[in-house]
Design an enzyme around this catalytic site. Structure first.
Site, short mmCIF file in Angstrom:
data_model
loop_
_atom_site.label_atom_id
_atom_site.label_comp_id
_atom_site.label_asym_id
_atom_site.label_seq_id
_atom_site.Cartn_x
_atom_site.Cartn_y
_atom_site.Cartn_z
N ASP A 1 0.84 -1.20 0.00
CA ASP A 1 0.00 0.00 0.00
C ASP A 1 0.88 1.25 0.00
OD1 ASP A 1 -2.13 -1.71 0.19
OD2 ASP A 1 -2.28 -1.54 2.37
N1 URA Z 1 -1.26 -6.07 3.64
C1 URA Z 1 -1.77 -4.82 3.70
O1 URA Z 1 -2.81 -4.56 4.27
N2 URA Z 1 -1.05 -3.84 3.09
C2 URA Z 1 0.11 -4.04 2.48
O2 URA Z 1 0.72 -3.10 1.97
C3 URA Z 1 0.61 -5.36 2.44
C4 URA Z 1 -0.09 -6.37 3.03
#
Ligand code: URA
Length: 236
Positions: free
Chosen positions: A104
Protein backbone atom coordinates in the site's frame (compact mmCIF):
# COMPACT_ATOMS: atom_id res chain seq x y z
CA UNK A 1 22.13 -3.56 -28.72
CA UNK A 2 22.97 -1.51 -25.62
CA UNK A 3 25.35 1.35 -24.91
CA UNK A 4 28.63 0.14 -23.43
CA UNK A 5 28.44 2.41 -20.37
CA UNK A 6 25.07 0.88 -19.51
CA UNK A 7 26.32 -2.68 -20.08
CA UNK A 8 29.34 -2.12 -17.83
CA UNK A 9 27.34 -0.35 -15.12
CA UNK A 10 24.91 -3.27 -14.93
CA UNK A 11 27.65 -5.93 -15.17
CA UNK A 12 29.81 -4.29 -12.52
CA UNK A 13 26.98 -2.95 -10.35
CA UNK A 14 28.34 0.58 -10.55
CA UNK A 15 26.87 3.88 -11.74
CA UNK A 16 26.80 4.92 -15.41
CA UNK A 17 29.23 7.70 -14.53
CA UNK A 18 31.72 5.27 -12.97
CA UNK A 19 31.37 2.97 -15.98
CA UNK A 20 32.02 5.96 -18.26
CA UNK A 21 35.21 6.73 -16.35
CA UNK A 22 36.44 3.13 -16.77
CA UNK A 23 35.76 3.36 -20.51
CA UNK A 24 37.51 6.73 -20.85
CA UNK A 25 40.62 5.47 -19.10
CA UNK A 26 40.79 2.48 -21.50
CA UNK A 27 39.94 -0.24 -18.97
CA UNK A 28 37.08 -1.70 -21.02
CA UNK A 29 37.41 -4.01 -23.99
CA UNK A 30 34.85 -5.84 -26.09
CA UNK A 31 35.81 -8.98 -28.00
CA UNK A 32 39.45 -8.12 -27.37
CA UNK A 33 39.37 -4.51 -28.64
CA UNK A 34 39.55 -1.50 -26.38
CA UNK A 35 36.39 0.64 -26.37
CA UNK A 36 36.97 4.34 -26.96
CA UNK A 37 33.56 5.95 -26.58
CA UNK A 38 30.80 5.55 -23.96
CA UNK A 39 28.32 5.84 -26.82
CA UNK A 40 29.38 2.70 -28.67
CA UNK A 41 26.73 -0.01 -28.72
CA UNK A 42 27.22 -3.77 -28.46
CA UNK A 43 25.22 -6.95 -28.33
CA UNK A 44 24.80 -7.46 -24.59
CA UNK A 45 24.00 -11.15 -25.01
CA UNK A 46 26.75 -12.29 -27.37
CA UNK A 47 29.73 -9.96 -27.09
CA UNK A 48 32.56 -10.61 -24.62
CA UNK A 49 33.11 -7.76 -22.16
CA UNK A 50 36.27 -7.27 -20.08
CA UNK A 51 37.22 -4.71 -17.44
CA UNK A 52 40.95 -4.48 -16.75
CA UNK A 53 41.38 -7.74 -18.66
CA UNK A 54 38.82 -9.62 -16.51
CA UNK A 55 35.66 -11.01 -18.07
CA UNK A 56 32.45 -9.47 -16.72
CA UNK A 57 28.92 -10.74 -17.23
CA UNK A 58 25.98 -8.68 -18.30
CA UNK A 59 22.87 -9.82 -16.46
CA UNK A 60 19.83 -10.22 -18.60
CA UNK A 61 17.60 -9.29 -15.67
CA UNK A 62 18.10 -7.22 -12.55
CA UNK A 63 16.64 -7.73 -9.09
CA UNK A 64 16.53 -4.75 -6.77
CA UNK A 65 15.68 -4.63 -3.08
CA UNK A 66 14.16 -1.29 -2.07
CA UNK A 67 13.22 -0.11 1.38
CA UNK A 68 9.99 1.50 0.18
CA UNK A 69 9.14 4.80 1.81
CA UNK A 70 5.59 5.99 2.49
CA UNK A 71 3.87 8.09 -0.15
CA UNK A 72 5.00 6.20 -3.27
CA UNK A 73 2.89 3.59 -4.99
CA UNK A 74 3.99 0.10 -5.97
CA UNK A 75 3.45 0.42 -9.71
CA UNK A 76 5.61 1.16 -12.74
CA UNK A 77 3.63 4.25 -13.76
CA UNK A 78 1.39 6.52 -11.75
CA UNK A 79 -1.01 9.26 -12.88
CA UNK A 80 -0.70 11.52 -9.88
CA UNK A 81 1.63 9.58 -7.64
CA UNK A 82 5.33 8.85 -7.73
CA UNK A 83 6.07 5.15 -8.08
CA UNK A 84 8.78 2.91 -6.67
CA UNK A 85 10.28 2.80 -10.19
CA UNK A 86 10.31 6.63 -10.42
CA UNK A 87 12.40 6.91 -7.26
CA UNK A 88 15.13 4.48 -8.37
CA UNK A 89 18.50 6.18 -8.82
CA UNK A 90 19.07 7.05 -12.49
CA UNK A 91 21.91 4.57 -12.89
CA UNK A 92 19.65 1.68 -11.79
CA UNK A 93 16.77 2.57 -14.08
CA UNK A 94 16.24 0.40 -17.13
CA UNK A 95 13.38 -0.61 -19.37
CA UNK A 96 10.55 -2.87 -18.17
CA UNK A 97 11.20 -2.62 -14.43
CA UNK A 98 8.17 -3.26 -12.25
CA UNK A 99 7.50 -4.04 -8.58
CA UNK A 100 7.02 -7.75 -7.89
CA UNK A 101 3.99 -7.52 -5.66
CA UNK A 102 2.01 -4.76 -4.04
CA UNK A 103 2.52 -2.68 -0.95
CA UNK A 104 0.00 0.00 0.00
CA UNK A 105 0.99 3.64 -0.45
CA UNK A 106 1.44 4.00 3.32
CA UNK A 107 3.28 0.66 3.80
CA UNK A 108 7.06 0.72 4.04
CA UNK A 109 9.78 -1.91 3.69
CA UNK A 110 10.96 -4.67 1.37
CA UNK A 111 9.90 -4.09 -2.22
CA UNK A 112 11.41 -6.24 -4.94
CA UNK A 113 11.77 -4.49 -8.29
CA UNK A 114 12.73 -6.51 -11.34
CA UNK A 115 12.32 -6.91 -15.09
CA UNK A 116 12.06 -10.71 -14.84
CA UNK A 117 8.38 -11.57 -15.24
CA UNK A 118 8.84 -15.32 -14.69
CA UNK A 119 10.66 -14.80 -11.41
CA UNK A 120 8.02 -12.35 -10.19
CA UNK A 121 5.29 -14.82 -11.08
CA UNK A 122 7.06 -17.61 -9.20
CA UNK A 123 7.45 -15.68 -5.96
CA UNK A 124 3.99 -14.14 -6.04
CA UNK A 125 1.88 -17.13 -6.95
CA UNK A 126 0.05 -18.35 -3.82
CA UNK A 127 0.63 -21.88 -5.19
CA UNK A 128 4.33 -21.53 -4.39
CA UNK A 129 3.68 -20.59 -0.75
CA UNK A 130 6.46 -18.00 -0.51
CA UNK A 131 5.98 -16.37 2.90
CA UNK A 132 6.15 -12.60 3.34
CA UNK A 133 6.64 -11.20 6.83
CA UNK A 134 5.45 -7.82 8.05
CA UNK A 135 5.69 -5.89 11.27
CA UNK A 136 2.35 -4.29 12.11
CA UNK A 137 1.80 -1.65 14.76
CA UNK A 138 -1.72 -1.98 16.13
CA UNK A 139 -4.08 0.38 17.95
CA UNK A 140 -4.76 -2.33 20.54
CA UNK A 141 -3.17 -5.66 21.54
CA UNK A 142 -4.11 -8.88 19.76
CA UNK A 143 -5.19 -11.91 21.81
CA UNK A 144 -4.93 -15.70 21.56
CA UNK A 145 -8.27 -15.97 19.74
CA UNK A 146 -6.88 -13.83 16.96
CA UNK A 147 -3.73 -15.98 16.79
CA UNK A 148 -5.89 -19.10 16.38
CA UNK A 149 -8.12 -17.42 13.80
CA UNK A 150 -5.11 -16.29 11.75
CA UNK A 151 -3.71 -19.84 11.95
CA UNK A 152 -7.01 -21.27 10.71
CA UNK A 153 -7.41 -18.75 7.88
CA UNK A 154 -9.43 -15.54 8.13
CA UNK A 155 -12.44 -15.15 5.85
CA UNK A 156 -12.54 -11.81 4.02
CA UNK A 157 -15.67 -11.16 1.97
CA UNK A 158 -15.77 -14.19 -0.32
CA UNK A 159 -12.11 -15.09 0.11
CA UNK A 160 -10.70 -17.44 2.70
CA UNK A 161 -7.12 -16.37 3.47
CA UNK A 162 -4.47 -19.04 3.74
CA UNK A 163 -3.27 -19.72 7.30
CA UNK A 164 -1.16 -16.84 8.62
CA UNK A 165 1.32 -16.82 11.46
CA UNK A 166 1.37 -14.09 14.08
CA UNK A 167 3.94 -13.53 16.82
CA UNK A 168 4.82 -10.64 19.08
CA UNK A 169 7.78 -8.41 18.42
CA UNK A 170 9.55 -7.91 21.78
CA UNK A 171 6.64 -9.44 23.73
CA UNK A 172 4.50 -6.37 22.94
CA UNK A 173 1.09 -7.44 21.60
CA UNK A 174 0.54 -4.14 19.84
CA UNK A 175 3.54 -4.94 17.64
CA UNK A 176 2.78 -8.02 15.57
CA UNK A 177 5.02 -10.03 13.27
CA UNK A 178 2.65 -11.39 10.66
CA UNK A 179 3.56 -13.89 7.95
CA UNK A 180 1.23 -14.42 4.99
CA UNK A 181 1.59 -16.39 1.77
CA UNK A 182 -0.70 -14.34 -0.44
CA UNK A 183 -0.88 -10.72 -1.50
CA UNK A 184 -4.58 -9.88 -1.45
CA UNK A 185 -5.66 -6.24 -1.51
CA UNK A 186 -5.05 -4.64 1.93
CA UNK A 187 -4.85 -8.19 3.26
CA UNK A 188 -3.21 -7.62 6.63
CA UNK A 189 -5.19 -4.47 7.43
CA UNK A 190 -8.42 -6.26 6.56
CA UNK A 191 -7.50 -9.36 8.57
CA UNK A 192 -6.98 -7.26 11.71
CA UNK A 193 -10.05 -5.09 10.99
CA UNK A 194 -12.15 -8.24 11.19
CA UNK A 195 -11.21 -8.36 14.87
CA UNK A 196 -11.77 -4.63 15.46
CA UNK A 197 -8.05 -3.80 15.35
CA UNK A 198 -6.60 -1.00 13.22
CA UNK A 199 -3.13 -1.30 11.71
CA UNK A 200 -1.39 2.01 12.38
CA UNK A 201 1.92 1.24 10.66
CA UNK A 202 2.91 -1.60 8.37
CA UNK A 203 6.36 -2.58 7.15
CA UNK A 204 7.43 -5.64 5.15
CA UNK A 205 10.61 -7.03 6.65
CA UNK A 206 11.12 -10.35 4.84
CA UNK A 207 10.37 -12.15 1.55
CA UNK A 208 10.89 -15.91 1.66
CA UNK A 209 13.97 -16.37 3.83
CA UNK A 210 15.53 -13.06 2.84
CA UNK A 211 15.27 -10.23 5.38
CA UNK A 212 15.19 -6.58 4.40
CA UNK A 213 18.72 -5.20 4.46
CA UNK A 214 18.63 -2.99 7.55
CA UNK A 215 21.41 -0.78 6.22
CA UNK A 216 18.98 0.53 3.56
CA UNK A 217 17.29 3.73 4.66
CA UNK A 218 13.77 4.39 3.42
CA UNK A 219 13.94 5.14 -0.31
CA UNK A 220 17.30 3.41 -0.75
CA UNK A 221 17.90 0.26 -2.77
CA UNK A 222 20.57 -2.16 -3.96
CA UNK A 223 20.94 -5.10 -6.34
CA UNK A 224 20.38 -8.63 -5.06
CA UNK A 225 22.84 -11.45 -5.64
CA UNK A 226 21.92 -14.86 -7.08
CA UNK A 227 22.22 -16.34 -3.57
CA UNK A 228 19.80 -13.79 -2.21
CA UNK A 229 17.30 -14.61 -4.96
CA UNK A 230 17.44 -18.24 -3.88
CA UNK A 231 16.79 -17.10 -0.31
CA UNK A 232 13.59 -15.47 -1.52
CA UNK A 233 12.51 -18.65 -3.30
CA UNK A 234 13.46 -20.65 -0.22
CA UNK A 235 15.80 -22.87 -2.24
CA UNK A 236 18.91 -21.98 -0.29
N1 URA B 1 -1.26 -6.07 3.64
C1 URA B 1 -1.77 -4.82 3.70
O1 URA B 1 -2.81 -4.56 4.27
N2 URA B 1 -1.05 -3.84 3.09
C2 URA B 1 0.11 -4.04 2.48
O2 URA B 1 0.72 -3.10 1.97
C3 URA B 1 0.61 -5.36 2.44
C4 URA B 1 -0.09 -6.37 3.03
Amino acid sequence: MERIDKIISVAENISRKEAGELIKCGAVSVNGSRVKSVKEKFNENNDLFCVNGKKVTYNKYVYIMMNKPKGVISASEGKNDRTVVDILPDDMKRKNLFPAGRLDKDTTGFMLITDDGDFAHKILSPKNHIPKTYIAELDKPFDDNLVKAFEKGVELKDDLCMPAKIETADGDRTKALVTIKQGMYHQIKRMFKKFGITVLELKRIKMGNLPLDLSLKEGECRYLSADELNEIKGTK
